[in-house]
Scaffold this motif. Structure first.
Motif, mmCIF file in Angstrom:
data_model
loop_
_atom_site.group_PDB
_atom_site.id
_atom_site.type_symbol
_atom_site.label_atom_id
_atom_site.label_comp_id
_atom_site.label_asym_id
_atom_site.label_seq_id
_atom_site.Cartn_x
_atom_site.Cartn_y
_atom_site.Cartn_z
ATOM 1 N N PHE A 26 -18.206 12.340 62.264
ATOM 2 C CA PHE A 26 -18.983 12.943 61.173
ATOM 3 C C PHE A 26 -19.028 14.458 61.332
ATOM 4 O O PHE A 26 -18.812 15.209 60.378
ATOM 5 N N ASN A 55 -21.102 1.696 59.379
ATOM 6 C CA ASN A 55 -21.874 2.937 59.360
ATOM 7 C C ASN A 55 -22.033 3.425 57.916
ATOM 8 O O ASN A 55 -21.078 3.875 57.281
ATOM 9 N N GLU A 56 -23.271 3.346 57.407
ATOM 10 C CA GLU A 56 -23.527 3.697 56.006
ATOM 11 C C GLU A 56 -23.315 5.183 55.739
ATOM 12 O O GLU A 56 -22.826 5.561 54.667
ATOM 13 N N LEU A 57 -23.681 6.017 56.694
ATOM 14 C CA LEU A 57 -23.516 7.462 56.506
ATOM 15 C C LEU A 57 -22.042 7.818 56.362
ATOM 16 O O LEU A 57 -21.649 8.559 55.460
ATOM 17 N N LYS A 61 -20.192 9.289 52.930
ATOM 18 C CA LYS A 61 -19.448 10.545 52.958
ATOM 19 C C LYS A 61 -17.971 10.304 52.667
ATOM 20 O O LYS A 61 -17.321 11.105 51.979
#
Length: 547
Positions: A26, A55-57, A61
């Motif tokens: 990230f 992983n939602e983040l 993105k």
């Protein structure tokens, strides 16, 4: 520690490792984004999502970045991940539908429509999606299509979609009846529909109907297509309507409409969906390029515009947008090289000469720009262009001459523009203001500006000109009235602020004058900046009046 290694990592350690990997990827992606490397960022998000699919983040993105760079597969993967966790946004099922539609996976397409309706915001598109799916399946599409009139939003796209539906299903007779109204109204918005229909009939060896649809030639693409059909050109011009055309045009239209509402991400998404359906369509390329430009991804925009071939009816629209994107990034040499190659292929095009002039003007070479505009006028007269078009070319020539100090030739060019197109607020305003700046022919100048203001009283630029005209003739009280109106419309405009400051100072309103000059100085450069700094320090001097 050896104990755990002997039997494999514990669930807790596995989660920790995955979280660490996700965080590292990230951070790397965010650094790439901040460095202006969207393609690299998308690649890193893709790798991160592959390593940590839960992983939602990262998924969120990855979705955004994938749309921005045109990586449909990554965007779809991110959507699937988010949907499994109940985190899907309202537009996301559209990607699933398009993927299923392209694969003719009708069950998955129907599931995507159900999800779209459940998320509500884009539910009005459901009848259209079902209609074009029915066309491909051979089902009764007309019965489904009737539902598009039940909703205000879907009804907005009903008429044009009905035309395309009739063309795609062979109901040419019904399509022609609908097209008659579109042709008679001659609305600018319907120009792409007329182009699609004309290309369809041209592909069916019916030039008579095609030319009838284009008879008014309102837009540039219509004008070019009309000439191409008259000349019997078919390669890359004739194009029959099918399901992908109709569905693709729906998303093209949505992209343009969302861009007008400044919803740039959604505009780009819709353009990407259209591209997924019709990757070889010139209008799709134009729409996608404009969406990229609107989202300020200039390099990607230029790449799309460059794919529009010279034979396309949309070539001039594409190269105009391409040049605008290059100029916005000060890539003047690249813009000129692109134009030189195009002009070499089409030496008779006045539009290409106009683009050349605009590039030269943008880089400050006003005399050369004037030469290009003069050449455009000659070429336009050779093809008997309309007075309205010629007037705009003469206006461009007069403006470049005025900037280059080629005066009074510039004045004569501006007068010629006004003669060809009287009652044009833009021409009248320029004609008046250019003379006012030189403090010559004051009565003619003020009369032209007054006429421009009467025709377009809501324009801040023209209202500013009128206010400044009153200042020049010594009526500062009246000047302030109009200048304050202009400022209300464009509060950050440096010219209006400086004009108003000069008028305030003349009336003894020195505090307000300095405030206006300071506002102007915030956006001023070079000589303007120095002049304003002097005014703020010592007040209005006779040699420091705004030009």
């Amino acid at each position: 520690m050896t104990f755990f290694l002997a039997f494999g990592p514990s669930p807790a350690l596995a989660t920790l490792d995955q979280s660490q990997i996700s965080l590292e990827r990230f951070v790397e992606a965010r650094l790439a984004e901040s460095s202006g490397e969207p393609l690299i960022a998308a690649s890193i998000y893709a790798e991160g999502l592959a390593a940590a699919p839960d992983n939602e983040l990262l998924a969120a993105k990855a979705y955004v970045k994938a749309i921005e760079v045109g990586n449909f597969d990554l965007a779809l993967k991110a959507v699937n991940s988010l949907q499994l966790r109940g985190k899907a946004d309202a537009e996301m099922p559209l990607l699933q539908f398009i993927d299923a539609y392209n694969n003719r996976d009708w069950q998955s397409a129907e599931n995507a429509i159900v999800e779209l309706e459940a998320l509500k915001n884009f539910a009005f598109l459901a009848p259209f999606l079902e209609t074009w799916m029915a066309v491909e399946k051979g089902d009764n599409a007309q019965a489904i299509f009737a539902r598009t009139k039940e909703n205000t939003s879907s009804n907005f796209y009903h008429y044009e979609q009905l035309v395309l539906l009739n063309l795609a299903t062979g109901n040419d007779r019904d399509a022609i009846q609908l097209l008659t109204t579109i042709v008679e109204r001659n609305e600018a918005r319907m120009a792409p529909v007329r182009v699609i229909a004309a290309r369809h009939f041209w592909s069916k060896n019916d030039p008579e109907t095609a030319l009838k649809i284009l008879q008014f030639r309102r837009s540039g693409p219509e004008q070019k297509l009309f000439r191409q059909i008259e000349n019997g050109e078919k390669r890359r011009v004739a194009r029959r309507v099918n399901g992908e055309t109709g569905l693709g045009f729906l998303f093209q239209r949505l992209s343009n409409d969302l861009a007008a509402q400044r919803a740039q991400f959604l505009s780009l998404l819709m353009a990407q969906l259209a591209y997924r359906l019709e990757p070889k369509s010139d209008y799709t390329r134009l729409t996608l390029g404009r969406a990229y430009a609107g989202a300020e991804f200039r390099q990607l925009a230029v790449a799309e515009f460059a794919e529009i071939k010279a034979e396309s009816p949309y070539f001039l629209a594409g190269i105009s947008s391409e040049i605008a994107s290059l100029v916005s990034e000060n890539k003047y040499d690249q813009a000129q090289q692109r134009l030189s190659a195009s002009i070499e292929r089409d030496t008779a095009s006045p539009q290409l000469q106009v683009l050349k002039g605009q590039v030269l003007q943008a880089r400050g070479d006003y005399a050369a720009a004037a030469d290009a505009f003069a050449q455009a006028i000659i070429l336009a007269e050779n093809i008997e262009a309309s007075d309205a078009l010629l007037a705009n070319y003469w206006l461009a020539l007069g403006g470049a001459q005025e900037q280059a100090g080629i005066w009074p030739e510039g004045l004569e060019s501006l007068r010629k523009a006004n003669e060809l197109l009287p009652n044009s607020p833009s021409i009248l305003n320029y004609l008046g203001y250019a003379q006012l700046e030189r403090l010559e022919n004051k009565q003619e100048a003020i009369a032209a500006i007054r006429e421009a203001h009467a025709l377009r009283p809501s324009s801040p630029a023209i209202t500013d000109s009128l206010g400044w005209a009153y200042f020049v003739i010594g009526e500062a009280d009246q000047a302030v009235v109009y200048l304050e109106q202009a400022l209300a419309g464009e509060p950050q405009d440096p010219t209006i602020n400086e004009h108003l400051g000069d008028a305030y100072w003349t009336l003894g309103r020195k505090y307000e004058a300095r405030y206006a000059w300071k506002s102007a100085k915030l956006f001023a450069e070079d000589e303007d900046f120095e002049r304003l700094a002097s005014k703020i320090e010592v007040g209005l001097q006779s040699d420091k009046t705004s030009p």
